[in-house]
Design a protein around this motif. Sequence first.
Motif, short mmCIF file in Angstrom:
data_model
loop_
_atom_site.label_atom_id
_atom_site.label_comp_id
_atom_site.label_asym_id
_atom_site.label_seq_id
_atom_site.Cartn_x
_atom_site.Cartn_y
_atom_site.Cartn_z
N SER A 63 59.75 30.19 85.27
CA SER A 63 60.49 31.08 84.38
C SER A 63 59.56 31.96 83.54
CB SER A 63 61.39 30.26 83.45
OG SER A 63 60.59 29.38 82.66
N LEU A 64 58.25 31.84 83.77
CA LEU A 64 57.28 32.63 83.02
C LEU A 64 57.02 33.95 83.73
CD1 LEU A 64 55.10 32.93 80.77
CD2 LEU A 64 53.51 31.81 82.34
N ALA A 65 57.19 35.07 83.02
CA ALA A 65 56.89 36.40 83.58
C ALA A 65 55.37 36.57 83.59
CB ALA A 65 57.57 37.48 82.76
N ARG A 66 54.73 36.02 84.61
CA ARG A 66 53.27 35.86 84.60
C ARG A 66 52.53 37.13 84.97
NH1 ARG A 66 48.82 35.94 84.06
NH2 ARG A 66 47.19 34.39 84.35
N PHE A 67 52.88 37.76 86.09
CA PHE A 67 52.16 38.94 86.57
C PHE A 67 53.11 40.14 86.56
CE2 PHE A 67 50.47 35.18 88.71
CZ PHE A 67 49.15 35.21 88.27
#
Length: 260
Positions: A63-67
Amino acid sequence: MNHLPEAWGRPRSDVYGEYSKQISQAGPSVHTQSPSVTGTSVIAIKFDKGVMLAADHLASYGSLARFTDQQRLYKVGDETVVGISGDISDMQHIVEMLDNLEIGSNYELYGHTLRAPHIHEYLSRVMYNRRSKMDPLWNAVLVAGTGEDKKPYLAYVDLLGVTYSAPTLATGFGAYLAIPLLRKLVPDEVDCANVTEAQARAAIDECMRVLFYRDARSSDKYAVATVTTDGGVKIESDIKCQDMNWRFARNIKGYGTQKV
């Protein structure tokens, strides 16, 4: 906690004696069965002179907007674009295979070029082969370009090797949120001839805005690829959703800091 497979469900050594590791040394191959970094929807629509695709730039780690700068639309050959959703590492593997396919075809000096139907057929065999080995590539792919008859071509293939073609296609949440909007403009194959590039672009932009509103794994920055029947391919990146308005959320119970 011991995460080694030979320790899973093993009996207690103090009760049943020392565990023999020879039992687990000849175990089965263990493949990745859960994608970790993923990209969301790819959408596409045919118009009178070609095909248009769009995909956002976000790659999410759970759920992390990483890239936020991940390109998921790739040009293959001179007149084909593939849009890939799903696992990013598997996507990179697919892109590498397509690069090798293109290099190999360029060595053949017979005047033939890779077209969209060839690339779609190749990917369908690759995906089905990996699925049959119980080691699938966790992706859904849209292939857009021109066929041997120089007409617009658009087709789909997923991790199971399932393939089909339609005038409007989408992967991920786009299959539920974007397809109804695109089908308002192009309800059937024969209607593609009545749709201009400007109309297709307006529909694509509207769908990407709706997806940003409704899909928690999407981004407001996206890329659009346009493939025309005269062999032209144009990819625009870092397009931002316009006319965003979140005021409707004030009336939704449970949104933000509101008390239900």
